[in-house]
Design a protein around this motif. Structure first.
Motif, short mmCIF file in Angstrom:
data_model
loop_
_atom_site.label_atom_id
_atom_site.label_comp_id
_atom_site.label_asym_id
_atom_site.label_seq_id
_atom_site.Cartn_x
_atom_site.Cartn_y
_atom_site.Cartn_z
N THR A 40 29.11 100.01 107.36
CA THR A 40 28.28 101.22 107.38
C THR A 40 28.99 102.39 106.71
O THR A 40 28.37 103.16 105.96
CB THR A 40 27.92 101.59 108.83
N ALA A 41 30.28 102.52 106.95
CA ALA A 41 31.04 103.60 106.32
C ALA A 41 31.07 103.45 104.81
O ALA A 41 30.93 104.43 104.06
CB ALA A 41 32.47 103.64 106.87
N ILE A 42 31.22 102.22 104.34
CA ILE A 42 31.22 101.96 102.89
C ILE A 42 29.85 102.27 102.29
O ILE A 42 29.75 102.91 101.24
CB ILE A 42 31.65 100.51 102.59
N GLU A 43 28.78 101.83 102.96
CA GLU A 43 27.43 102.11 102.48
C GLU A 43 27.19 103.61 102.36
O GLU A 43 26.65 104.08 101.36
CB GLU A 43 26.39 101.49 103.41
N ARG A 44 27.60 104.35 103.37
CA ARG A 44 27.41 105.81 103.33
C ARG A 44 28.20 106.44 102.20
O ARG A 44 27.71 107.35 101.53
CB ARG A 44 27.81 106.41 104.67
N ALA A 45 29.43 105.98 102.01
CA ALA A 45 30.26 106.53 100.93
C ALA A 45 29.62 106.25 99.57
O ALA A 45 29.60 107.13 98.69
CB ALA A 45 31.67 105.95 100.99
N ILE A 46 29.10 105.05 99.40
CA ILE A 46 28.46 104.69 98.12
C ILE A 46 27.21 105.54 97.91
O ILE A 46 26.99 106.06 96.81
CB ILE A 46 28.14 103.18 98.08
N GLN A 47 26.39 105.67 98.93
CA GLN A 47 25.17 106.46 98.78
C GLN A 47 25.50 107.92 98.48
O GLN A 47 24.82 108.56 97.67
CB GLN A 47 24.29 106.35 100.04
N ARG A 48 26.55 108.42 99.10
CA ARG A 48 26.96 109.81 98.87
C ARG A 48 27.46 109.98 97.43
O ARG A 48 27.09 110.93 96.74
CB ARG A 48 28.04 110.20 99.87
N GLU A 49 28.32 109.07 96.98
CA GLU A 49 28.91 109.18 95.64
C GLU A 49 27.90 108.97 94.52
O GLU A 49 28.03 109.55 93.45
CB GLU A 49 30.05 108.18 95.48
N THR A 50 26.91 108.11 94.76
CA THR A 50 25.94 107.80 93.71
C THR A 50 24.65 108.58 93.85
O THR A 50 23.74 108.40 93.05
CB THR A 50 25.61 106.29 93.71
N GLY A 51 24.57 109.42 94.87
CA GLY A 51 23.34 110.18 95.09
C GLY A 51 22.16 109.28 95.41
O GLY A 51 21.03 109.57 95.04
N GLY A 52 22.44 108.18 96.08
CA GLY A 52 21.38 107.22 96.44
C GLY A 52 20.92 106.39 95.26
O GLY A 52 19.83 105.82 95.28
N GLY A 53 21.76 106.28 94.24
CA GLY A 53 21.38 105.57 93.01
C GLY A 53 21.40 104.06 93.09
O GLY A 53 20.96 103.39 92.16
#
Length: 96
Positions: free
Chosen positions: A34-47
């Protein structure tokens, strides 16, 4: 009021409403994913669409779809901070 076996009364909250038991605590693997998913969504702007992160002892696998290689690279970079020593990162995000 509900009755239990042997004539004892059920204990209800003050407001009298029954609630389901609290969820089981998440495992460390689930918390990490979950932490990794959130970091990815944050860094990519949900891309990254349909993002899935699988965590095992051997490594971390990223899966999903995005529209640019740059977004794929940003997702990988966000996940690299969670790899630690001895864990490999596999980026299977598709660029479509």
């Amino acid at each position: 009021m509900d009755r239990l076996a042997y004539g004892t009364a059920a204990v209800l909250p003050v407001d009298g409403v029954r609630r389901p038991p609290p969820p089981e605590p998440a495992s460390q693997v689930d918390v990490l994913a979950t932490a990794i998913e959130r970091a990815i969504q944050r860094e990519t702007g949900g891309g990254v669409r349909r993002l899935r992160v699988d965590v095992s002892r051997q490594g971390i696998v990223l899966a999903g779809r995005c529209s640019t290689y740059y977004t794929k690279q940003k997702a990988q970079h966000a996940a690299m901070g969670f790899c630690g020593s001895g864990r490999q990162l596999s980026n299977r995000i598709e660029v479509v």
